[in-house]
Design an enzyme around this catalytic site. Structure first.
Site, PDB file in Angstrom:
ATOM      1  N   ALA A   1     -50.855   3.106  16.859  1.00 33.56           N
ATOM      2  CA  ALA A   1     -49.890   4.096  17.369  1.00 33.56           C
ATOM      3  C   ALA A   1     -49.161   4.735  16.198  1.00 33.56           C
ATOM      4  CB  ALA A   1     -48.891   3.397  18.281  1.00 33.56           C
TER       5      ALA A   1
ATOM      6  N   GLY B   1     -53.710  -0.321  17.656  1.00 33.37           N
ATOM      7  CA  GLY B   1     -54.474   0.519  18.587  1.00 33.37           C
ATOM      8  C   GLY B   1     -55.826   0.956  18.029  1.00 33.37           C
TER       9      GLY B   1
ATOM     10  N   GLU C   1     -58.039  -1.683  18.905  1.00 38.25           N
ATOM     11  CA  GLU C   1     -58.269  -1.647  20.360  1.00 38.25           C
ATOM     12  C   GLU C   1     -59.269  -0.551  20.750  1.00 38.25           C
ATOM     13  OE1 GLU C   1     -53.972  -1.733  21.044  1.00 38.25           O
ATOM     14  OE2 GLU C   1     -54.334  -3.402  22.421  1.00 38.25           O
TER      15      GLU C   1
ATOM     16  N   GLU D   1     -50.000  -5.912  15.798  1.00 37.92           N
ATOM     17  CA  GLU D   1     -48.775  -5.441  16.448  1.00 37.92           C
ATOM     18  C   GLU D   1     -47.569  -6.352  16.230  1.00 37.92           C
ATOM     19  OE1 GLU D   1     -51.801  -5.356  17.797  1.00 37.92           O
ATOM     20  OE2 GLU D   1     -52.101  -3.434  18.808  1.00 37.92           O
TER      21      GLU D   1
HETATM   22  N1  COA Z   1     -48.062   5.559  12.070  1.00 36.17           N
HETATM   23  C1  COA Z   1     -47.581   6.602  11.366  1.00 36.17           C
HETATM   24  N2  COA Z   1     -47.868   6.815  10.070  1.00 36.17           N
HETATM   25  C2  COA Z   1     -48.711   5.936   9.489  1.00 36.17           C
HETATM   26  C3  COA Z   1     -49.261   4.832  10.167  1.00 36.17           C
HETATM   27  C4  COA Z   1     -48.895   4.656  11.530  1.00 36.17           C
HETATM   28  N3  COA Z   1     -49.391   3.665  12.278  1.00 36.17           N
HETATM   29  N4  COA Z   1     -50.041   4.140   9.301  1.00 36.17           N
HETATM   30  C5  COA Z   1     -49.988   4.812   8.145  1.00 36.17           C
HETATM   31  N5  COA Z   1     -49.187   5.877   8.241  1.00 36.17           N
HETATM   32  C6  COA Z   1     -48.829   6.848   7.209  1.00 36.17           C
HETATM   33  C7  COA Z   1     -47.963   6.199   6.140  1.00 36.17           C
HETATM   34  O1  COA Z   1     -46.614   6.161   6.558  1.00 36.17           O
HETATM   35  C8  COA Z   1     -48.199   7.130   4.990  1.00 36.17           C
HETATM   36  O2  COA Z   1     -47.461   8.293   5.155  1.00 36.17           O
HETATM   37  P1  COA Z   1     -46.589   8.921   3.900  1.00 36.17           P
HETATM   38  O3  COA Z   1     -47.629   9.235   2.857  1.00 36.17           O
HETATM   39  O4  COA Z   1     -45.948  10.116   4.507  1.00 36.17           O
HETATM   40  O5  COA Z   1     -45.651   7.839   3.479  1.00 36.17           O
HETATM   41  C9  COA Z   1     -49.661   7.507   5.138  1.00 36.17           C
HETATM   42  O6  COA Z   1     -49.994   7.229   6.502  1.00 36.17           O
HETATM   43  C10 COA Z   1     -50.564   6.675   4.254  1.00 36.17           C
HETATM   44  O7  COA Z   1     -50.303   5.316   4.521  1.00 36.17           O
HETATM   45  P2  COA Z   1     -50.043   4.228   3.360  1.00 36.17           P
HETATM   46  O8  COA Z   1     -49.370   3.051   3.968  1.00 36.17           O
HETATM   47  O9  COA Z   1     -49.344   4.876   2.207  1.00 36.17           O
HETATM   48  O10 COA Z   1     -51.542   3.929   2.934  1.00 36.17           O
HETATM   49  P3  COA Z   1     -52.146   2.532   2.453  1.00 36.17           P
HETATM   50  O11 COA Z   1     -53.544   2.838   2.081  1.00 36.17           O
HETATM   51  O12 COA Z   1     -51.256   1.885   1.455  1.00 36.17           O
HETATM   52  O13 COA Z   1     -52.151   1.611   3.771  1.00 36.17           O
HETATM   53  C11 COA Z   1     -52.523   1.042   6.066  1.00 36.17           C
HETATM   54  C12 COA Z   1     -52.880   1.978   4.907  1.00 36.17           C
HETATM   55  C13 COA Z   1     -53.215   1.589   7.318  1.00 36.17           C
HETATM   56  C14 COA Z   1     -52.996  -0.373   5.758  1.00 36.17           C
HETATM   57  C15 COA Z   1     -50.980   1.033   6.246  1.00 36.17           C
HETATM   58  O14 COA Z   1     -50.519   2.355   6.324  1.00 36.17           O
HETATM   59  C16 COA Z   1     -50.489   0.302   7.468  1.00 36.17           C
HETATM   60  O15 COA Z   1     -50.423  -0.921   7.477  1.00 36.17           O
HETATM   61  N6  COA Z   1     -50.110   1.063   8.535  1.00 36.17           N
HETATM   62  C17 COA Z   1     -49.519   0.491   9.728  1.00 36.17           C
HETATM   63  C18 COA Z   1     -50.600  -0.065  10.606  1.00 36.17           C
HETATM   64  C19 COA Z   1     -50.027  -0.837  11.757  1.00 36.17           C
HETATM   65  O16 COA Z   1     -49.219  -1.741  11.628  1.00 36.17           O
HETATM   66  N7  COA Z   1     -50.481  -0.450  12.954  1.00 36.17           N
HETATM   67  C20 COA Z   1     -50.123  -1.129  14.156  1.00 36.17           C
HETATM   68  C21 COA Z   1     -49.208  -0.320  14.953  1.00 36.17           C
HETATM   69  S1  COA Z   1     -48.617  -1.256  16.345  1.00 36.17           S
END
Ligand code: COA
Length: 258
Positions: A64, A109, A112, A132
């Site tokens: 999400a 998600g 999922e 999550e």
């Molecule tokens: N929602 C909104 N924005 C997100 C996102 C999410 N779920 N996941 C990543 N982004 C955004 C980051 O905030 C970042 O934006 P910015 O450049 O404006 O700061 C951009 O995407 C790149 O992400 P970043 O974290 O810098 O890249 P990374 O390669 O270091 O890590 C992930 C990638 C996917 C591992 C990491 O972003 C992450 O853990 N995201 C959350 C995933 C999560 O917990 N999802 C479950 C939701 S219930």
């Protein structure tokens, strides 16, 4: 028009839905989720035989959209979840075979979505998991139910309770995905899998899908009875007639799905 959801023709009968929001790791915004559900409906209505779901860039889907979510009240959050679920549930109940092409992180998600597909191929170095609890939530798009059905209860509980993602290589070792392979080989593998399935009888493939999912929720004896009832329809289908004719004429069958 927003281009965060793309529909791409891959090969005869094979269509790919691409999550195309790489600057947010293909996170599911509310409106994007609606566009994904609409894309799915249109792909099925267009008569696709196999659907691929893939992400653009580094991630498959980071779940999400947590930034969008931050500014929402409880009603808006519920509506956001409903939009995600409309897509993921639609995927799970799609009549055609579906393959998740997990090119990068598939978290929350995103995992999922992959679980709602029939088959999953993943880049060995990608990460996948129901993360999550790390942000104080729970899997809410079928994850608590689909993950244990795929990998068993104990491992599913471990992954969900720790919220720790695993690598593609480990995901293949525990049966969460069908195959893990180098990223540069991922699309070719997904496409060859899809092409083979698309060449088989759509009448049969669709029924196999339904029998497996519905049968797993039933007592075995009843499920086997359903298989036999379904077989009667198959034996009088045009696809079966074509399969028999093609076999005797030593030519590839031309199935129509009827
Ligand atoms: N929602 C909104 N924005 C997100 C996102 C999410 N779920 N996941 C990543 N982004 C955004 C980051 O905030 C970042 O934006 P910015 O450049 O404006 O700061 C951009 O995407 C790149 O992400 P970043 O974290 O810098 O890249 P990374 O390669 O270091 O890590 C992930 C990638 C996917 C591992 C990491 O972003 C992450 O853990 N995201 C959350 C995933 C999560 O917990 N999802 C479950 C939701 S219930």
């Amino acid at each position: 028009m927003s281009e965060d959801v793309l529909i791409e023709a891959v090969s005869e009968g094979v269509i790919q839905i691409r999550l195309n929001r790489p600057e947010r790791m293909n996170a599911l915004g509310h409106e994007m989720s609606g566009r994904l559900a609409a894309a799915l409906e249109s792909v099925v209505a267009a008569g696709a035989r196999v659907l691929l779901v893939r992400g653009t860039g580094k991630a498959f889907c980071a779940g999400a959209d947590l930034k969008e979510r931050l500014g929402m009240n409880a009603i808006e959050r519920a509506a956001h979840n409903a939009a995600i679920n409309a897509f993921v549930d639609g995927l799970a109940s799609a009549p055609i075979p579906t393959i998740a092409v997990v090119n990068g992180a598939a978290l929350g998600g995103g995992c999922e979505i992959a679980l709602a597909c029939d088959l999953r191929v993943i880049a060995s170095g990608a990460t996948i998991g129901l993360t999550e609890v790390r942000v104080g939530a729970i899997p809410g798009a079928g994850g608590t139910q689909r993950l244990p059905r795929v990998i068993g209860r104990a491992l599913a509980l471990e992954l969900m309770m720790t919220g720790e993602p695993i690598t593609g290589t480990r995901a293949a070792a525990i049966g969460l995905v069908n195959a893990a392979l180098p990223l540069e080989e991922l699309d070719a593998r997904a496409r060859s899998l899809a092409t083979v399935i698309a060449s088989r009888s759509p009448f049969g493939v669709r029924r196999i899908k339904r029998l497996v999912y519905e049968g797993l929720e039933m007592p075995e004896r009843e499920a086997v009875k359903r298989e036999r009832e379904c077989l009667k329809q198959v034996l009088s289908s045009k696809d079966y007639a074509e399969g028999l004719a093609a076999f005797s004429e030593r030519r590839p069958p031309q199935f129509t799905g009827e």
